[in-house]
Scaffold this active site. Structure first.
Site, PDB file in Angstrom:
ATOM      1  N   LEU A   1       0.781  -1.079   0.152  1.00  0.00           N
ATOM      2  CA  LEU A   1      -0.100   0.034  -0.053  1.00  0.00           C
ATOM      3  C   LEU A   1       0.813   1.113  -0.141  1.00  0.00           C
ATOM      4  O   LEU A   1       2.060   1.386   0.536  1.00  0.00           O
ATOM      5  CB  LEU A   1      -0.820   0.228   1.217  1.00  0.00           C
ATOM      6  CG  LEU A   1      -2.307  -0.537   1.097  1.00  0.00           C
ATOM      7  CD1 LEU A   1      -2.973  -0.751   2.447  1.00  0.00           C
ATOM      8  CD2 LEU A   1      -3.213   0.096   0.218  1.00  0.00           C
ATOM      9  N   ASP A   2       0.503   2.094  -0.734  1.00  0.00           N
ATOM     10  CA  ASP A   2       1.214   3.349  -0.831  1.00  0.00           C
ATOM     11  C   ASP A   2       1.268   4.044   0.507  1.00  0.00           C
ATOM     12  O   ASP A   2       0.278   3.956   1.425  1.00  0.00           O
ATOM     13  CB  ASP A   2       0.776   4.511  -1.593  1.00  0.00           C
ATOM     14  CG  ASP A   2       0.874   4.089  -3.280  1.00  0.00           C
ATOM     15  OD1 ASP A   2       1.672   3.545  -3.694  1.00  0.00           O
ATOM     16  OD2 ASP A   2      -0.120   4.577  -4.058  1.00  0.00           O
ATOM     17  N   SER A   3       2.205   4.783   1.007  1.00  0.00           N
ATOM     18  CA  SER A   3       2.588   5.526   2.099  1.00  0.00           C
ATOM     19  C   SER A   3       1.442   6.542   2.575  1.00  0.00           C
ATOM     20  O   SER A   3       0.634   6.572   3.392  1.00  0.00           O
ATOM     21  CB  SER A   3       3.819   6.476   2.368  1.00  0.00           C
ATOM     22  OG  SER A   3       3.735   7.334   1.119  1.00  0.00           O
ATOM     23  N   ALA A   4       0.573   6.937   1.191  1.00  0.00           N
ATOM     24  CA  ALA A   4      -0.564   7.949   1.603  1.00  0.00           C
ATOM     25  C   ALA A   4      -1.855   6.987   1.936  1.00  0.00           C
ATOM     26  O   ALA A   4      -2.887   7.479   2.088  1.00  0.00           O
ATOM     27  CB  ALA A   4      -0.837   8.881   0.493  1.00  0.00           C
ATOM     28  N   ALA A   5      -1.966   5.758   1.682  1.00  0.00           N
ATOM     29  CA  ALA A   5      -2.854   5.136   1.891  1.00  0.00           C
ATOM     30  C   ALA A   5      -2.963   4.255   3.061  1.00  0.00           C
ATOM     31  O   ALA A   5      -2.135   4.115   3.645  1.00  0.00           O
ATOM     32  CB  ALA A   5      -3.106   3.904   0.815  1.00  0.00           C
TER      33      ALA A   5
END
Length: 347
Positions: free
Chosen positions: A117-121
């Site tokens: 998962l992306d860091s922003a997710a």
């Protein structure tokens, strides 16, 4: 287990104080006597034979964990950083590494995640431990579900809110019916161009790393992906909320960007939550950080074993050898051939 140990230590300290200090609590004599003696007794209790035996038992239990479970990844850390945090908490609970055990037989603790998962997710991050790391590849081909909030009128270089705005277009004429009318084009077996900022690689390096260095990176060619279901949950301009169920290698950021273009505007992802991966759901199965303990993970592994397909299920493992084993951690990065949601890392 940790709470029980703390209670025992407190009780032991109290009994020691009573034997050494008969004066009334609060008197100068009592205060003076409790300083060095109490500290020494408490330290001995924390590092005594019982504590070492307990840690050895926890280490043995940690080594015996094997299977797949899920954790709740918050916004902020990368998936790799979160996995390191999980690993460190488990090693600390088991008292590892311990100098007095370093000469004993070593056994590697393997722990990895399947589906970055992306860091922003935020949302479900599937984790394999022990022999469960070998099951992670099977998790990548399964379906995933997301709730994505897109923002119309702004495009960014990363296709999400963390990036630099590269374009702005009007969106005031776009209606809910307009969005609903184009979703069918993005459902089923479709072709999709992955983002430049991604975990995909060129010459062994991530495209996102090359982009951050300012190097010129060509877009990867469109590739086949699958969207099982796609629906508009809410539209409050400029924001729209999508419920997406998709297969492996699919990029939500590309989907939102493509929707913006199809509407003669542009768009980027404002918020992204993975609510499900394979049989693991955010509400039922993802362990929050305060549940990252050896006992809680053991219970989760037992509960989650019934969710996995028969071909992925682990056979009953043999009991591990006793505490004549010590943990070491192995870092292995398997080939990253899919999207940012389809990377396996083993530690």
């Amino acid at each position: 287990m940790a709470a029980t140990e703390a209670a025992v230590v407190s009780s032991s300290s109290l009994e020691t104080d009573t034997a050494l200090v008969p004066e009334t609590a609060g008197t100068p004599a009592a205060t003076a006597a409790t300083s060095p003696a109490t500290a020494a007794a408490a330290a001995a209790a924390r590092t005594g034979p019982d504590a070492r035996v307990s840690k050895a038992a926890l280490a043995t239990k940690l080594l015996s964990l094997s299977g797949v479970f899920a954790v709740h990844k918050p916004k902020g850390p990368t998936s790799a950083e979160l996995l390191n945090r999980l690993k460190e908490k488990l090693l600390a609970e088991a008292g590892m590494p311990s100098p007095e055990w370093t000469k004993r037989k070593k056994q590697t603790l393997k722990i990895g995640h399947g589906g970055t998962l992306d860091s922003a997710a935020r949302g479900v991050l599937v984790v394999g431990i022990g022999r469960g790391t070998k099951m992670l590849t099977g998790m990548l081909s399964g379906s995933k579900r997301y709730i994505a909030i897109g923002e119309l009128g702004k495009a960014t270089d990363t296709l999400d809110s963390t990036g630099k705005v590269t374009e702005e277009k009007p969106y005031d004429k776009i209606t809910q019916e307009d969005i609903e009318g184009i979703l069918q084009k993005f459902t089923g077996n479709i072709m999709q161009v992955p983002p430049l900022y991604s975990a995909l690689k060129k010459d062994g390096q991530r495209l996102s790393t090359l982009m951050k260095r300012g190097e010129v990176v060509e877009a990867k060619p469109a590739r086949p992906v699958t969207v099982y279901s796609l629906s508009l949950q809410k539209f409050q301009p400029p924001f729209f909320t999508l419920d997406v169920e998709c297969g492996g290698g699919f990029y939500i950021r590309s989907l939102v960007s493509d929707i913006g273009k199809e509407l003669s505007s542009c768009a980027n992802v404002l918020e992204l939550t993975r609510t499900k991966q394979g049989p693991f759901t955010l509400e039922e199965h993802a362990l929050p950080e305060d549940k990252w303990t050896i006992d809680d993970i053991a219970q989760s592994l037992e509960h989650c074993s019934s969710l996995l397909p028969a071909e992925l299920a682990l056979k009953k493992s043999k009991p591990e050898e006793s505490n004549e084993q010590v943990l070491s951690c192995e870092y292995i990065t398997l080939s990253e051939t899919k999207g940012e949601d389809d990377v396996i890392k083993t530690y």
